[in-house]
Enzyme design. Structure first.
Site: not given
Ligand code: DGY
Length: 323
Positions: A158, A242, A271, A289
């Site tokens: 998506r 990620r 992080e 983030h």
């Molecule tokens: C997620 O939804 O996985 C994001 O990294 C947090 O916003």
């Protein structure tokens, strides 16, 4: 009948917390700091649902308790590589996430990083705020043209597709796709995209590479020193997926030695700690983030968790069950 007991691992948008409280007996985390493994184990013993998020590490040892009361982990966020889903399943816990509602905002942020890196927006602002700008000149802070360039998208789910839409329709970019499974021709055609055989084929052909694949062990250091070497010396790497997908030390070396043009990161391996080697790299844009960080999206994520819980406790299958 008593309301199910639900624990929120962090402070949530006020409107969503209020909606949660209409349906559940809510334990909120007013301190808004990540819970410890011991606190999670305690929560599993006396809550029907625990609602973690990306800052929580739910590794195997967190599930080391007999007969937990918790039956569902309804994650606030789409990525769930921070949850050991096998260990959760072994304790009889269902896991859900919040897809769809953050795709647009995450793709917006990936495009922000791409544009900032290409047009040296961070560097420019730093120069100006430091009082070092001497005025316009033909050779000042020359960047890279985005319109019409080639964008490689790694992971065409998506968010990858939302990124393709922005790049193709907004900037006339040529889209190359690498994805684990074949993407339907009509989906590729929507964005004028072509799918390549593998990542090694994709990297040398791109001016920009944007990562939209899941994290977790399978994709740890997918972008390592060897793959960074396959990128063009003027190409940019964007990561809103990620942190573990990119080997940060290898990336820092590539940035310092100029073997790639630059990078934009919203996520990091450890992080909220950032490698010192990255901090000093001028050809790198760093954001904390922020992919899903808009008011509308953070509320929509919370409401999606609520939907999953309402289904689960009414005996219906939650729509976003991932494990
Ligand atoms: C997620 O939804 O996985 C994001 O990294 C947090 O916003």
């Amino acid at each position: 009948m008593a309301k199910p007991r639900v624990l929120l691992s962090r402070a949530w948008p006020a409107r969503v917390e209020a909606c949660m409280a209409e349906h559940f007996e809510v334990t909120a985390n007013r301190g808004d700091v990540p819970l410890t493994p011991a606190e999670f184990r305690a929560a599993f013993a006396d809550h029907d649902a625990v609602l973690p998020t990306v800052t929580d590490r739910l590794a195997q040892e967190v599930f080391a308790l007999d007969a937990p009361r918790t039956r569902i982990l309804a994650n606030y966020g789409v990525g769930f590589s921070h949850i050991d889903t096998a260990a959760a399943a072994a304790r009889g816990m269902v896991v859900t996430n919040t897809p769809d509602v953050l795709s647009d905002c995450t793709a917006d942020l990936a495009m922000t990083l791409l544009l900032m890196g290409a047009r040296r927006a961070g560097e420019g602002e730093r120069e100006l705020r430091a009082g070092q700008w001497n005025g316009w000149r033909p050779t000042h802070m020359i960047g890279t043209k985005v319109s019409g360039a080639t964008l490689g998208i790694v992971g065409f789910g998506r968010i990858g597709q939302a990124m393709a839409a922005r790049a193709h329709f907004g900037f006339g970019m040529k889209i190359l796709v690498q994805n684990r499974s074949p993407v339907a021709p009509e989906v590729l055609a929507r964005y004028g995209a072509s799918q390549v055989a593998d990542l090694d084929t994709l990297l040398p052909g791109c001016d920009f590479v944007s990562l939209h694949c899941p994290g977790g062990a399978a994709n740890r250091h997918l972008i390592d020193a060897r793959r960074l070497d396959l990128m063009r010396s003027d190409a940019f790497l964007i990561n809103t997926a990620r942190g573990e997908v990119v080997d940060e030390q290898a990336l820092a070396r590539a940035l310092w030695f100029g073997t790639i043009g630059g990078a934009g990161l919203d996520v990091y391996e450890r992080e909220p700690r950032i490698s010192p080697e990255l901090m000093g790299a001028d050809n790198l844009v760093l954001l904390p983030h922020l992919g899903s960080a808009t008011g509308a999206t953070r509320e929509a994520m919370g409401m999606r968790v609520l939907d999953n819980l309402l289904d689960f406790f009414a005996g219906r299958p939650p729509r976003d069950r991932v494990a």
